[in-house]
Design an enzyme around this catalytic site. Structure first.
Site, PDB file in Angstrom:
ATOM      1  N   GLU A 208       0.798  -1.228   0.000  1.00 17.16           N
ATOM      2  CA  GLU A 208       0.000   0.000   0.000  1.00 17.16           C
ATOM      3  C   GLU A 208       0.832   1.280   0.000  1.00 17.16           C
ATOM      4  O   GLU A 208       0.782   2.076   0.941  1.00 17.16           O
ATOM      5  CB  GLU A 208      -0.994  -0.022   1.164  1.00 17.16           C
ATOM      6  CG  GLU A 208      -2.016  -1.135   1.025  1.00 17.16           C
ATOM      7  CD  GLU A 208      -3.252  -0.979   1.898  1.00 17.16           C
ATOM      8  OE1 GLU A 208      -3.277  -0.074   2.753  1.00 17.16           O
ATOM      9  OE2 GLU A 208      -4.187  -1.782   1.716  1.00 17.16           O
ATOM     10  N   GLU A 473     -37.595 -30.162 -21.162  1.00 14.37           N
ATOM     11  CA  GLU A 473     -37.080 -30.392 -22.513  1.00 14.37           C
ATOM     12  C   GLU A 473     -37.767 -29.494 -23.535  1.00 14.37           C
ATOM     13  O   GLU A 473     -37.420 -29.519 -24.719  1.00 14.37           O
ATOM     14  CB  GLU A 473     -37.230 -31.866 -22.890  1.00 14.37           C
ATOM     15  CG  GLU A 473     -36.338 -32.769 -22.045  1.00 14.37           C
ATOM     16  CD  GLU A 473     -36.239 -34.172 -22.594  1.00 14.37           C
ATOM     17  OE1 GLU A 473     -36.918 -34.456 -23.607  1.00 14.37           O
ATOM     18  OE2 GLU A 473     -35.476 -34.979 -22.026  1.00 14.37           O
TER      19      GLU A 473
END
Length: 556
Positions: A208, A473
Site C-alpha cells: 500500500e 425439454e
C-alpha cells in the site's frame, strides 16, 4: 502400460495431470508467469494462489498467534481450509535495526512488556523464544512447508507498526521511516535468507504505497530497483509489485511500463475493500457495477489479453468483518466474489489471526481482537465456517488454459452461497458443487436464450413466482425458458413470464431458499424496483465460461 482405449492426447493430458497432482502437495517447484497466468516452471501447468494473510510486521516481530497454538497446528489448519499459500508480512526494521537483529524473540516481548503472550509462546512454541527474529520466521516458513503451503514474503512496512495511514511515515519512498536505501537493503537480506527455501515462491516489494510524495515516476524508479535487487539475490521467486493509492492504482503502467528483463517473474497486486463506498445505502446493482468497473480500469486491466504486456494480478488483500454484522461488508463481499470468480484471479484473504500480541494504535494495545480474522479471538475455533465455505470454489482454478484448451462451457456461480447452479435428481435445480458434471451449462449471456445442461436436451425453466426452478425439454418456449442478464451489474438472470393480470413480468433465479433454486420477481433491476431494504444479492448469479471439463473427466 497404455490402455488401448485411451487416446494419445488424453494420455498426455493424464500424465500432465498426474505430475501436477504429485507436485501440488509440496509446492516445491519455482513458479513463473505466462501471460496473465502463474505456472509451474517444471510442468508449465497453471498454479492458482489461494492465500491467506498472516500478520508478522508489527512491533513484536513475530507472526501472530504463536502464543495461542503450536505453529504446526496453525500451518495445518491453513492447509485443511483449502488455502495453499500464505502472504507472510514483515518489517524492514526486523532486518536492519539492531533493536531486532541483536534481540531474541523473548527479549523483544520483554521490552514490550508482553509477559502473558511470552508465556503462551513458551507453552505452545518454546523453541521460538531464544531465536532471533529472522530465525523465528524461518521456523514458521518451515512449518508451512511441512503442511504443503507456499509462502509469499510481503514487506508491509519499514518501521514495525499497524498499516496504513497516509501520514504514518511508512507510506512512500523518502517518508520519515521509509529510507529507500534501507528498504532495498532489507529486501536483499530477506531474499538471501530464504534463497534455498523451496516453498517461498514470491516476494512482494511493499504494501500500500501512499501519501503526498507518491508519483508514478518515483514508483517506477524505486520499484524496479527493489525488484532487481530481489531477483539478483533470489532469481527463483516471483516479484510482486503493488500500485499507488493504497494499492488501488496501476493506471500509469501503459505510459510508464516496467522494463525489467525478467518479465516472466513479474506479478502485480491490488487491494479491494468496502471502505468509503455506499454498499449499504446505494443501489446494489449500480454500486457493484461501478466499483467493479473502477477496479478493472485502475488495476484489473493488467490481465487483459488486449494488453500487450499482460501479466498476472494477485488480489493480495480483500476481506470483511467475519461476524457478518457489517452490512457494507456483506454486500461488498458478494460483488467481489463474483469478480474473483469471473476473472479467476490469484488472491489472499485478509486475514487469518483472531487477535494481535500488540497493536500500539488500539486500546487495549495487548490482545486486540481482529474480527476480519478467520480464527476467533483466542484462536480456539474458526470464527465463521459459513464464510470460509464460500471461498471453496474460488480456491480452485476455474480456467486452466495449459491443461485443457477446451471444450468450453459455462458455470453459473452464486456468490451469496459460494456454490453453482446444478441440475439435480429428476427435474430439480439447486445449488451445488461448481466441479460437478451437472453444473456444466451451455448458455450465451450476451443474448436471450435457454440455459441448457451440457450433454442433454434439458434446460432451466420457471414455474412462476416463488416456485422452484425446474428442468424441462421444452426449451423453445417463448417465455419461461429464455433467459437474459437483466441488471446493470450483469448478475441477475431473468425470464419473462405472463402474470395473472395479463402483463409480463421478469422472473429471476433466486437462491434465497438454498440449496433449492426458485424463481421470484426480479429485485432492483431498475431504480423504481429498488426501494429501501430490498437486497437483490440472493438473485446474483455470475455466468462464467470455463474449460475445466477435460480436467475433471481425467480425474474420474
Amino acid at each position: 502400460m497404455t490402455s488401448a482405449g485411451v487416446a494419445p492426447t488424453a494420455l498426455r493430458l493424464l500424465t500432465a495431470l498426474l505430475l501436477l497432482l504429485v507436485a501440488a502437495p509440496s509446492h516445491s517447484l519455482p513458479l513463473l508467469t505466462r501471460g496473465r497466468w502463474i505456472v509451474d516452471e517444471a510442468t508449465g501447468l497453471r498454479v492458482k494462489l489461494a492465500c491467506v494473510n498472516w500478520v508478522g510486521h508489527l512491533e513484536p516481530g513475530l507472526p501472530e498467534g504463536l502464543n495461542r497454538l503450536p505453529v504446526a497446528t496453525v500451518a495445518h489448519t491453513i492447509s485443511s481450509l483449502g488455502f495453499n499459500c500464505v502472504r507472510l508480512t514483515y518489517s524492514i526494521h526486523m532486518l536492519t535495526r539492531t533493536s531486532y537483529t541483536n534481540a531474541t524473540v523473548a527479549q523483544t516481548f520483554a521490552r514490550l512488556n508482553l509477559t502473558e503472550a511470552a508465556s503462551g509462546i513458551e507453552h505452545n512454541n518454546p523453541e521460538l523464544l531464544d531465536l532471533g527474529h529472522v530465525a523465528a520466521y524461518h521456523h514458521v516458513v518451515a512449518a508451512l512447508s511441512e503442511a504443503g503451503v507456499m509462502v509469499i514474503l510481503d514487506n508491509h512496512v519499514s518501521k514495525p507498526k499497524w498499516c496504513c495511514a497516509v501520514d504514518d511515515g511508512n507510506g512512500f519512498f523518502g517518508d520519515r521511516y521509509f529510507n529507500p536505501n534501507t528498504w532495498v537493503e532489507g529486501l536483499g537480506l530477506m531474499a538471501t535468507y530464504f534463497n534455498n527455501t523451496p516453498n517461498v515462491v514470491a516476494m512482494s516489494l511493499r504494501n500500500e504505497l501512499r501519501g503526498n510524495r507518491s508519483t508514478p515516476i518515483s514508483w517506477s524508479r524505486h520499484m524496479q530497483w527493489g525488484a532487481a535487487t530481489v531477483h539478483k539475490a533470489n532469481p527463483k521467486v516471483l516479484v510482486i509489485l503493488s500500485g499507488l493509492q493504497f494499492d488501488t492504482d496501476l493506471s500509469f503502467l501503459p505510459v510508464l511500463p516496467v522494463t525489467l528483463p525478467f518479465k516472466e517473474k513479474i506479478v502485480y497486486e491490488g487491494h479491494w475493500y468496502s471502505f468509503g463506498v455506499p454498499w449499504r445505502t446505494g443501489l446494489p446493482n449500480d454500486v457493484c457495477k461501478n466499483e467493479t468497473g473502477r477496479f478493472k480500469s485502475n488495476v484489473g486491466f493488467v490481465t487483459s489479453s488486449a494488453n500487450a504486456t499482460a501479466a498476472p494480478l494477485f488480489m493480495s488483500e480483500f476481506g470483511i468483518d467475519q461476524r457478518y454484522v457489517n452490512d457494507n461488508d456483506n454486500r461488498y463481499l458478494n460483488c467481489i466474489l463474483a469478480y474473483l470468480a469471473e476473472e479467476d484471479l490469484d488472491w489472499a484473504l485478509w486475514t487469518m489471526g483472531g487477535s494481535y500480541y500488540y497493536r500500539s494504535d488500539k486500546q487495549p494495545v495487548k490482545d486486540f481482537e481482529e474480527t476480519y480474522g478467520f480464527f476467533n479471538h483466542d484462536w480456539s475455533r474458526i470464527r465463521n465456517p459459513d464464510f470460509i465455505s464460500r471461498l471453496k470454489e474460488i480456491q480452485q482454478p476455474i480456467q486452466d488454459p495449459y491443461l485443457a484448451p477446451g471444450p468450453y462451457y459455462q458455470i453459473i456461480y452464486h456468490p451469496a452461497s459460494g456454490l453453482c447452479v446444478e441440475s439435480g435428481i429428476g427435474n430439480t435445480v439447486h445449488l451445488g458443487s461448481c466441479q460437478s458434471v451437472r453444473s456444466r451449462w451451455n448458455y450465451d449471456a450476451s443474448v436471450k436464450g435457454p440455459i441448457g445442461l451440457m450433454g442433454s436436451s434439458s434446460c432451466i425453466s420457471t414455474q412462476g413466482n416463488g416456485l422452484p426452478a425446474i428442468m424441462t425439454e421444452n426449451c423453445s418456449a417463448p417465455n419461461n425458458t429464455l433467459w437474459s442478464t437483466v441488471s446493470s451489474a450483469q448478475l441477475q438472470l431473468g425470464t419473462r413470464v405472463l402474470g395473472k393480470d395479463g402483463k409480463e413480468k421478469w422472473m429471476c433465479l433466486d437462491g434465497s431458499k438454498s440449496p433449492l433454486i426458485s424463481t421470484n420477481e426480479c429485485i432492483c433491476i431498475t431504480d423504481s424496483h429498488c426501494y429501501p431494504k430490498l437486497n437483490p444479492e440472493k438473485q446474483w448469479f455470475k455466468v462464467i465460461t470455463t474449460n475445466k471439463q477435460l480436467l475433471h473427466q481425467l480425474q474420474l
